[in-house]
Scaffold this active site. Sequence first.
Site, short mmCIF file in Angstrom:
data_model
loop_
_atom_site.label_atom_id
_atom_site.label_comp_id
_atom_site.label_asym_id
_atom_site.label_seq_id
_atom_site.Cartn_x
_atom_site.Cartn_y
_atom_site.Cartn_z
N ASP A 60 0.82 -1.21 0.00
CA ASP A 60 0.00 0.00 0.00
C ASP A 60 0.86 1.26 0.00
OD1 ASP A 60 -2.35 -1.46 0.05
OD2 ASP A 60 -2.48 -1.45 2.24
N TYR A 65 6.84 -10.33 6.90
CA TYR A 65 6.73 -8.88 7.04
C TYR A 65 7.28 -8.48 8.39
CZ TYR A 65 3.49 -8.46 3.05
OH TYR A 65 2.91 -8.47 1.80
#
Length: 257
Positions: free
Chosen positions: A56, A114
């Site tokens: 994003d 992540y």
Amino acid sequence: MPRFAAKIEYDGTQYVGYQVQPNGWTIQAAIEAALVKMAKLPKGEHIPTSCSGRTDSGVHALGQVIHFDYPAPIKADNIRRAMNSLLDPSIRFLEVVEVDEDFHARYSAIAKEYIYRVDTQQYPDPFKRLYTLHHPYRYNLDNMSLALQAVIGEHDFTSFCSTKTDKEDKVRTIYQAEIIENKAESELQFRFYGNGFLYNMIRILVGTTLQIGDGLKKANELQRLLDTKNRKEAGPTAPPQGLYLHYVEYLNNPFRI
């Protein structure tokens, strides 16, 4: 047309995300423009790329993987050198390798890791403000670490998924979820390793776990939310700048480990 896989890193601060979109400059648009320039293609033609997973606006990557088919024979290392000379310094090609035509950056991936960085200093570090969440409050590390154990394994993560998602299947498997405290740097680092992640899943997990650490929610809150499957009851979505796509794993990893 030879197919190449590339491991890349980028600072997502100035981009509106990875995927090409009409409302701003993206990582994908920058890469594809540089590939066209390198290949000297006629105006209007392009070289499409696929990535392991879209990030994003404001999210960073240390080990994003993409693949593309190049319109002429070329050495992999020549691509790496050329792309790094053409791209903005916020994007770097770390490694390029030629792969079989059935390799796909997204569909061949079997797991991803992540990390999410949190600056815990009393006042925000001006040199970390674009790369961490500033969270100056006292926290209980043991409660947060204990809470995260609930998400390890296969679960329905509806409570930790944005309502804007288009995914109907919310079941994912998390192999590892932990927090590492670096007192010298006044930083917390969340690490999540799993077979897939939903839209905003990690950022909601981080936001909720920090509330547990602050004492605003109980240590069993993550387990309760897994059971209730209600996004409205979970904590806030942590901001994007602390999130990094760290590593993508493949059954036959084409890159040096």
